[in-house]
Write a protein that holds these residues in place. Structure first.
Motif, PDB file in Angstrom:
ATOM      1  N   LEU A  68       0.864  -0.971  -0.085  1.00  0.00           N
ATOM      2  CA  LEU A  68      -0.155  -0.086  -0.024  1.00  0.00           C
ATOM      3  C   LEU A  68       0.746   1.309   0.097  1.00  0.00           C
ATOM      4  CD1 LEU A  68      -2.634  -1.140   2.341  1.00  0.00           C
ATOM      5  CD2 LEU A  68      -2.829  -1.311  -0.022  1.00  0.00           C
ATOM      6  N   ALA A  69       1.994   1.137   0.400  1.00  0.00           N
ATOM      7  CA  ALA A  69       2.951   2.542   0.540  1.00  0.00           C
ATOM      8  C   ALA A  69       4.254   2.219  -0.021  1.00  0.00           C
ATOM      9  CB  ALA A  69       3.013   2.894   1.962  1.00  0.00           C
ATOM     10  N   ASN A  70       4.661   3.103  -0.969  1.00  0.00           N
ATOM     11  CA  ASN A  70       6.056   2.853  -1.510  1.00  0.00           C
ATOM     12  C   ASN A  70       7.077   3.794  -0.421  1.00  0.00           C
ATOM     13  OD1 ASN A  70       8.470   3.718  -2.598  1.00  0.00           O
ATOM     14  ND2 ASN A  70       7.677   4.084  -4.519  1.00  0.00           N
ATOM     15  N   LEU A  71       7.556   2.757   0.349  1.00  0.00           N
ATOM     16  CA  LEU A  71       8.567   3.419   1.491  1.00  0.00           C
ATOM     17  C   LEU A  71       9.568   4.349   1.045  1.00  0.00           C
ATOM     18  CD1 LEU A  71       8.318   0.001   3.742  1.00  0.00           C
ATOM     19  CD2 LEU A  71       6.723   1.943   3.893  1.00  0.00           C
ATOM     20  N   ILE A  72      10.038   4.288  -0.124  1.00  0.00           N
ATOM     21  CA  ILE A  72      11.075   5.266  -0.478  1.00  0.00           C
ATOM     22  C   ILE A  72      10.476   6.700  -0.465  1.00  0.00           C
ATOM     23  CG2 ILE A  72      12.315   5.798  -2.288  1.00  0.00           C
ATOM     24  CD1 ILE A  72      12.682   2.573  -2.952  1.00  0.00           C
ATOM     25  N   MET A  73       9.105   6.748  -0.790  1.00  0.00           N
ATOM     26  CA  MET A  73       8.602   8.119  -1.109  1.00  0.00           C
ATOM     27  C   MET A  73       7.493   8.489  -0.179  1.00  0.00           C
ATOM     28  SD  MET A  73       8.515   8.050  -5.384  1.00  0.00           S
ATOM     29  CE  MET A  73       7.113   9.035  -5.156  1.00  0.00           C
ATOM     30  N   GLU A  74       6.855   7.484   0.452  1.00  0.00           N
ATOM     31  CA  GLU A  74       5.682   7.858   1.240  1.00  0.00           C
ATOM     32  C   GLU A  74       6.091   7.364   2.773  1.00  0.00           C
ATOM     33  OE1 GLU A  74       2.387   7.321  -2.170  1.00  0.00           O
ATOM     34  OE2 GLU A  74       3.446   5.466  -1.209  1.00  0.00           O
ATOM     35  N   SER A  75       5.201   7.848   3.623  1.00  0.00           N
ATOM     36  CA  SER A  75       4.875   7.229   5.047  1.00  0.00           C
ATOM     37  C   SER A  75       3.436   7.054   5.294  1.00  0.00           C
ATOM     38  CB  SER A  75       5.536   8.416   6.010  1.00  0.00           C
ATOM     39  OG  SER A  75       4.786   9.437   5.681  1.00  0.00           O
ATOM     40  N   TYR A  76       3.163   6.195   6.365  1.00  0.00           N
ATOM     41  CA  TYR A  76       1.608   5.822   6.421  1.00  0.00           C
ATOM     42  C   TYR A  76       1.510   5.777   8.022  1.00  0.00           C
ATOM     43  CZ  TYR A  76       3.818   1.281   7.468  1.00  0.00           C
ATOM     44  OH  TYR A  76       4.448   0.337   8.034  1.00  0.00           O
ATOM     45  N   THR A  77       0.142   5.968   8.310  1.00  0.00           N
ATOM     46  CA  THR A  77      -0.097   5.743   9.824  1.00  0.00           C
ATOM     47  C   THR A  77      -1.342   4.923   9.459  1.00  0.00           C
ATOM     48  OG1 THR A  77      -1.333   7.864   9.685  1.00  0.00           O
ATOM     49  CG2 THR A  77       0.859   7.851  10.616  1.00  0.00           C
ATOM     50  N   PHE A  78      -1.939   4.437  10.646  1.00  0.00           N
ATOM     51  CA  PHE A  78      -3.043   3.451  10.510  1.00  0.00           C
ATOM     52  C   PHE A  78      -3.608   3.507  12.021  1.00  0.00           C
ATOM     53  CE2 PHE A  78       0.145   0.131  10.774  1.00  0.00           C
ATOM     54  CZ  PHE A  78      -0.413  -0.696  11.797  1.00  0.00           C
ATOM     55  N   THR A  79      -4.956   3.062  12.057  1.00  0.00           N
ATOM     56  CA  THR A  79      -5.579   2.584  13.141  1.00  0.00           C
ATOM     57  C   THR A  79      -6.422   1.510  12.824  1.00  0.00           C
ATOM     58  OG1 THR A  79      -7.650   4.171  12.641  1.00  0.00           O
ATOM     59  CG2 THR A  79      -5.842   4.890  14.186  1.00  0.00           C
ATOM     60  N   VAL A  80      -6.521   0.484  13.788  1.00  0.00           N
ATOM     61  CA  VAL A  80      -7.303  -0.725  13.742  1.00  0.00           C
ATOM     62  C   VAL A  80      -8.294  -0.564  14.842  1.00  0.00           C
ATOM     63  CG1 VAL A  80      -7.085  -3.059  13.938  1.00  0.00           C
ATOM     64  CG2 VAL A  80      -5.613  -1.979  12.193  1.00  0.00           C
ATOM     65  N   THR A  81      -9.814  -1.118  14.303  1.00  0.00           N
ATOM     66  CA  THR A  81     -10.743  -1.085  15.544  1.00  0.00           C
ATOM     67  C   THR A  81     -11.381  -2.187  15.212  1.00  0.00           C
ATOM     68  OG1 THR A  81     -12.148   0.526  14.144  1.00  0.00           O
ATOM     69  CG2 THR A  81     -10.558   1.654  15.921  1.00  0.00           C
TER      70      THR A  81
END
Length: 83
Positions: A68-81
């Motif tokens: 889901l994310a290109n770690l070279i160019m992108e960062s991500y955050t998520f929540t799980v409920t």
């Protein structure tokens, strides 16, 4: 058990965001010059079938890193409920 993951993927701060830059320029044309430094990313929602929240978090982390994310160019955050 079902869980709902909400994931935000954004360009890293040091990466040029041409789409965000174009929108920032358009804000000025719309009389919204106070809005600056627009960054555009993506939001992903998904359901996970897992035994517990810890496993759902691990599966979400794996999905982000692997696809889901290109770690070279992108960062991500998520929540799980729980769903």
């Amino acid at each position: 058990m079902k869980f709902q993951a909400e994931i935000d993927v954004m360009p890293k701060k040091e990466i040029l965001d041409p789409q965000g830059k174009a929108v920032t320029g358009s804000m000025k044309n719309l009389g919204l010059a106070e809005i600056q430094n627009v960054r555009i990313g993506k939001h992903i929602s998904l359901e996970i079938e897992a035994e517990n929240e810890e496993i759902a978090n691990a599966k979400t982390e794996q999905a982000c890193k692997s696809l889901l994310a290109n770690l070279i160019m992108e960062s991500y955050t998520f929540t799980v409920t729980p769903a």
